[in-house]
Design a protein around this motif. Structure first.
Motif, mmCIF file in Angstrom:
data_model
loop_
_atom_site.group_PDB
_atom_site.id
_atom_site.type_symbol
_atom_site.label_atom_id
_atom_site.label_comp_id
_atom_site.label_asym_id
_atom_site.label_seq_id
_atom_site.Cartn_x
_atom_site.Cartn_y
_atom_site.Cartn_z
ATOM 1 N N THR A 82 2.340 10.319 2.146
ATOM 2 C CA THR A 82 1.049 10.988 2.053
ATOM 3 C C THR A 82 0.379 10.655 0.726
ATOM 4 O O THR A 82 1.003 10.710 -0.339
ATOM 5 C CB THR A 82 1.232 12.514 2.166
ATOM 6 O OG1 THR A 82 1.909 12.796 3.393
ATOM 7 C CG2 THR A 82 -0.103 13.225 2.131
ATOM 8 N N GLY A 83 -0.870 10.296 0.803
ATOM 9 C CA GLY A 83 -1.601 9.975 -0.410
ATOM 10 C C GLY A 83 -1.562 8.521 -0.794
ATOM 11 O O GLY A 83 -2.140 8.141 -1.815
ATOM 12 N N CYS A 84 -0.901 7.687 -0.004
ATOM 13 C CA CYS A 84 -0.856 6.256 -0.293
ATOM 14 C C CYS A 84 -2.042 5.577 0.379
ATOM 15 O O CYS A 84 -2.213 5.676 1.602
ATOM 16 C CB CYS A 84 0.450 5.642 0.209
ATOM 17 S SG CYS A 84 1.927 6.402 -0.505
ATOM 18 N N SER A 85 -2.861 4.910 -0.384
ATOM 19 C CA SER A 85 -4.050 4.269 0.161
ATOM 20 C C SER A 85 -3.684 3.032 0.956
ATOM 21 O O SER A 85 -2.591 2.466 0.798
ATOM 22 C CB SER A 85 -4.995 3.879 -0.973
ATOM 23 O OG SER A 85 -4.432 2.851 -1.760
ATOM 24 N N SER A 86 -4.606 2.589 1.820
ATOM 25 C CA SER A 86 -4.377 1.372 2.593
ATOM 26 C C SER A 86 -4.253 0.168 1.673
ATOM 27 O O SER A 86 -3.496 -0.766 1.953
ATOM 28 C CB SER A 86 -5.520 1.166 3.594
ATOM 29 O OG SER A 86 -6.768 1.080 2.921
ATOM 30 N N LEU A 87 -4.974 0.190 0.559
ATOM 31 C CA LEU A 87 -4.889 -0.912 -0.395
ATOM 32 C C LEU A 87 -3.508 -0.979 -1.031
ATOM 33 O O LEU A 87 -2.921 -2.044 -1.192
ATOM 34 C CB LEU A 87 -5.954 -0.757 -1.478
ATOM 35 C CG LEU A 87 -6.075 -1.921 -2.479
ATOM 36 C CD1 LEU A 87 -6.432 -3.216 -1.748
ATOM 37 C CD2 LEU A 87 -7.106 -1.588 -3.547
ATOM 38 N N THR A 88 -2.973 0.207 -1.362
ATOM 39 C CA THR A 88 -1.628 0.258 -1.931
ATOM 40 C C THR A 88 -0.596 -0.225 -0.935
ATOM 41 O O THR A 88 0.310 -0.999 -1.271
ATOM 42 C CB THR A 88 -1.291 1.693 -2.376
ATOM 43 O OG1 THR A 88 -2.171 2.079 -3.436
ATOM 44 C CG2 THR A 88 0.151 1.785 -2.859
ATOM 45 N N THR A 89 -0.721 0.217 0.325
ATOM 46 C CA THR A 89 0.226 -0.210 1.362
ATOM 47 C C THR A 89 0.173 -1.714 1.547
ATOM 48 O O THR A 89 1.208 -2.375 1.700
ATOM 49 C CB THR A 89 -0.087 0.507 2.689
ATOM 50 O OG1 THR A 89 0.024 1.920 2.500
ATOM 51 C CG2 THR A 89 0.864 0.062 3.780
ATOM 52 N N ALA A 90 -1.041 -2.286 1.530
ATOM 53 C CA ALA A 90 -1.183 -3.737 1.679
ATOM 54 C C ALA A 90 -0.513 -4.471 0.533
ATOM 55 O O ALA A 90 0.141 -5.493 0.727
ATOM 56 C CB ALA A 90 -2.660 -4.102 1.744
ATOM 57 N N GLN A 91 -0.637 -3.942 -0.679
ATOM 58 C CA GLN A 91 0.001 -4.573 -1.837
ATOM 59 C C GLN A 91 1.512 -4.542 -1.714
ATOM 60 O O GLN A 91 2.202 -5.540 -1.978
ATOM 61 C CB GLN A 91 -0.414 -3.872 -3.125
ATOM 62 C CG GLN A 91 0.258 -4.444 -4.379
ATOM 63 C CD GLN A 91 -0.046 -3.632 -5.621
ATOM 64 O OE1 GLN A 91 -0.816 -2.663 -5.574
ATOM 65 N NE2 GLN A 91 0.551 -4.010 -6.738
ATOM 66 N N VAL A 92 2.041 -3.392 -1.282
ATOM 67 C CA VAL A 92 3.491 -3.247 -1.141
ATOM 68 C C VAL A 92 4.029 -4.236 -0.117
ATOM 69 O O VAL A 92 5.014 -4.955 -0.357
ATOM 70 C CB VAL A 92 3.858 -1.801 -0.751
ATOM 71 C CG1 VAL A 92 5.339 -1.716 -0.363
ATOM 72 C CG2 VAL A 92 3.551 -0.842 -1.882
ATOM 73 N N GLU A 93 3.381 -4.318 1.055
ATOM 74 C CA GLU A 93 3.910 -5.127 2.153
ATOM 75 C C GLU A 93 3.739 -6.619 1.940
ATOM 76 O O GLU A 93 4.323 -7.416 2.688
ATOM 77 C CB GLU A 93 3.247 -4.701 3.459
ATOM 78 C CG GLU A 93 3.647 -3.283 3.884
ATOM 79 C CD GLU A 93 3.011 -2.866 5.185
ATOM 80 O OE1 GLU A 93 2.090 -3.577 5.657
ATOM 81 O OE2 GLU A 93 3.438 -1.830 5.748
ATOM 82 N N SER A 94 2.974 -7.028 0.961
ATOM 83 C CA SER A 94 2.789 -8.460 0.699
ATOM 84 C C SER A 94 3.551 -8.927 -0.522
ATOM 85 O O SER A 94 3.380 -10.062 -0.973
ATOM 86 C CB SER A 94 1.304 -8.780 0.520
ATOM 87 O OG SER A 94 0.780 -8.119 -0.627
ATOM 88 N N THR A 95 4.409 -8.064 -1.079
ATOM 89 C CA THR A 95 5.120 -8.389 -2.322
ATOM 90 C C THR A 95 6.556 -8.834 -2.063
ATOM 91 O O THR A 95 7.267 -8.221 -1.261
ATOM 92 C CB THR A 95 5.121 -7.166 -3.263
ATOM 93 O OG1 THR A 95 3.777 -6.870 -3.649
ATOM 94 C CG2 THR A 95 5.942 -7.448 -4.514
ATOM 95 N N LEU A 96 6.961 -9.899 -2.732
ATOM 96 C CA LEU A 96 8.328 -10.415 -2.702
ATOM 97 C C LEU A 96 8.902 -10.380 -4.107
ATOM 98 O O LEU A 96 8.172 -10.483 -5.093
ATOM 99 C CB LEU A 96 8.372 -11.866 -2.217
ATOM 100 C CG LEU A 96 7.733 -12.241 -0.893
ATOM 101 C CD1 LEU A 96 7.904 -13.734 -0.656
ATOM 102 C CD2 LEU A 96 8.344 -11.442 0.222
ATOM 103 N N ALA A 97 10.225 -10.275 -4.190
ATOM 104 C CA ALA A 97 10.889 -10.340 -5.489
ATOM 105 C C ALA A 97 12.250 -10.986 -5.335
ATOM 106 O O ALA A 97 12.925 -10.810 -4.320
ATOM 107 C CB ALA A 97 11.039 -8.942 -6.090
#
Length: 535
Positions: free
Chosen positions: A165-180
């Protein structure tokens, strides 16, 4: 672009029919690596010596194990008596304990050998802060890919419904496109990359679907969904920098990429109904195909580290992995309907009126040996090509080097042989159905003697084995990890177990056991050295 973290260093599972698991035929929308048979999701890429490890592809011998019961030592009075007891154990330890493997780990780097319940001991890494600084922890989780050497790839993933709750769509997009890339030995994050920044046109809609290490090419292979289509890209293993990428047609659906050596084989949809476009590339030159062809869905290409074998215009051919040159092999008359391959070559079976003939081929397309009257291919282990006669439950081990029969044994049901990632013996694990449940029956590699059977719970997978300890991971029907169980490699006895609910997610990163809590802090797990007499 890739963001290095820290100093630079060298970096470089659907219901299963036990007769034979299907060869990685998942669509790219939910691609999964080719793997061993799984029960409604049970253990993980089948094939044999003459197909490589697509991430999760050469033989040795070991004498039969010995198992004896350990004697109980009475409480002795006096140090002299205790010393005598110690000498007795030392002198006879080799015959009082089971023998464990001494071969090099097979198709996977060595895994930690923890026979007692582990605890946090070693490094601690705050993944959220190190990989996605500034993103609220409630919006972050991570999924790990198969390891390569000491390294593991992590993919950002959103938190379960109700906890974000409270996670923006922009934040979710950043998370799902990140590799490490993380060093499992030290816990250090070597680099991170946000693929939205690399591919700006897909800034708001990019999700990583599959990751593969290609260590011989010093590359990471990434399959990502972009809008309604897909993008295949390679990243530098050392820095995370994107080295090349290929866009596939918007509605492309095909075979998930396979890798062997530096080669990558993948397919995409074709405008010709009932066909697919297959492409062979070198991971170092992803945008420069070595070979591409439209093949009927009934035709399967087989990848080795130096070539692809398939059927073109009714003839068996070999496509060279360096030049892309197409040549006949086996006189152009080899059936590839039933086959198995790995790094070094290919095994095929041909049905004649007189029976089936099993043949081994080198990666160059040269026939090595043939056997008749032993049945069809039923899997490949470290040292054996396993064959089964139709209508029977008997398995025969053929030595992979020369085709000679080692042993024949009855396993009681239809079964498929495989190997365990990291195993240090030549034992043959056989996956079979027993009382409506899948189990692994361990057969002695030299004699075929039945050693023990390990029941596999639904949605479970043997993720790795060490010299004395194996690790069985269980998951929910949605794929969420629910726990891990350690078992003895010579008896199948349970040594310890951890659950995600009580202990956090427990995973193997680069051969190290790691616990990841809800706070997204990773902690290395350790314990006492393996307590095995006779070492």
């Amino acid at each position: 672009m890739a963001r290095p973290v820290g100093s630079e260093g060298e970096v470089g599972m659907a219901e299963w029919s036990p007769a034979r698991p299907q060869r990685g035929a998942s669509s790219w929308g939910g691609a999964s690596p080719v793997g061993p048979p799984q029960q409604a999701g049970a253990p993980g890429e089948a094939t044999g010596r003459p197909r490589a490890d697509p991430a999760p592809r050469p033989p040795r011998a070991r004498r039969a194990p010995v198992w004896r019961r350990r004697p109980r030592l009475a409480v002795l009075a006096g140090f002299a008596a205790l010393a005598l007891a110690t000498v007795a154990i030392t002198g006879f330890g080799a015959t009082l304990t089971p023998e464990y493997g001494s071969l090099a780990p097979y198709r996977q780097s060595a895994a930690v050998d923890l026979r007692q319940p582990p605890h946090a001991r070693g490094w601690t890494t705050d993944l959220a802060r190190s990989i996605l600084p500034g993103v609220p922890v409630r919006c972050v989780s991570f999924a790990s890919s198969p390891s390569s050497g000491r390294y593991v790839l992590l993919t950002g993933a959103g938190q379960p419904l109700g906890s974000s709750t409270g996670c923006s769509s922009l934040t979710t997009a950043q998370v799902e496109s990140t590799l490490a890339l993380v060093d499992g030995k030290t816990g250090r994050v070597r680099w991170t990359v946000d693929l939205r920044q690399v591919f700006p046109s897909s800034r708001d809609d990019l999700t990583v679907q599959q990751l593969s290490f290609v260590p011989e090419a010093a590359r990471v292979l990434v399959l990502a969904s972009v809008g309604g289509g897909f993008r295949l890209a390679t990243l530098s293993l050392a820095t995370g920098r994107v080295t090349a990428s290929v866009d596939l047609e918007r509605d492309a659906v095909g075979q998930a990429p396979e890798t062997a050596g530096t080669l990558v084989l993948y397919s995409s949809s074709s405008s010709r109904e009932g066909s697919a476009v297959w492409t062979l590339v070198d991971a170092r030159r992803l945008d420069d195909p070595l070979w591409t062809a439209v093949l009927p869905d009934a035709v399967t290409p087989w990848l080795t580290r130096s070539a692809v074998f398939t059927t073109l215009d009714g003839r068996s051919v070999r496509i060279d992995g360096e030049t892309g040159r197409i040549t006949d092999f086996g006189g152009g008359d080899v059936s590839l309907t039933t086959a198995a391959a790995d790094d070094d070559g290919l095994y095929t079976t041909r049905v004649l009126t007189s029976g089936e003939i099993l043949t081994a081929w080198s990666a160059s397309g040269r026939r090595l040996w043939s056997r008749s009257g032993i049945g069809d291919i039923s899997g490949i282990s470290r040292d054996c090509v396993v064959a089964s006669l139709p209508g029977t439950t008997k398995l025969t081990c053929l030595d992979r080097s020369d085709g000679r029969t080692r042993w024949t044994t009855d396993v009681g049901s239809l079964a498929y042989a495989y190997y365990l990632p990291g195993q240090t013996t030549d034992d043959v694990p056989v996956y079979r159905s027993s009382r409506n449940q899948i189990e692994v029956l361990m057969l002695d590699g030299a004699t075929g003697r039945h050693e023990y059977a390990l029941r596999l719970p639904a949605q479970s997978q043997i993720v790795a084995v060490s010299r004395t300890t194996g690790y069985l991971r269980t998951s929910s029907e949605t794929g969420t990890a629910t726990g891990i169980t350690a078992f003895d490699m010579r008896t199948g006895r349970t040594l310890w177990a951890r659950t995600a609910e009580a202990d956090g997610d427990t995973e193997l990163w680069g051969g190290q056991l790691v616990s990841v809590g809800k706070d997204q802090v990773a902690r290395q797990l350790g314990g006492h050295p393996p307590l095995v007499l006779g070492d």
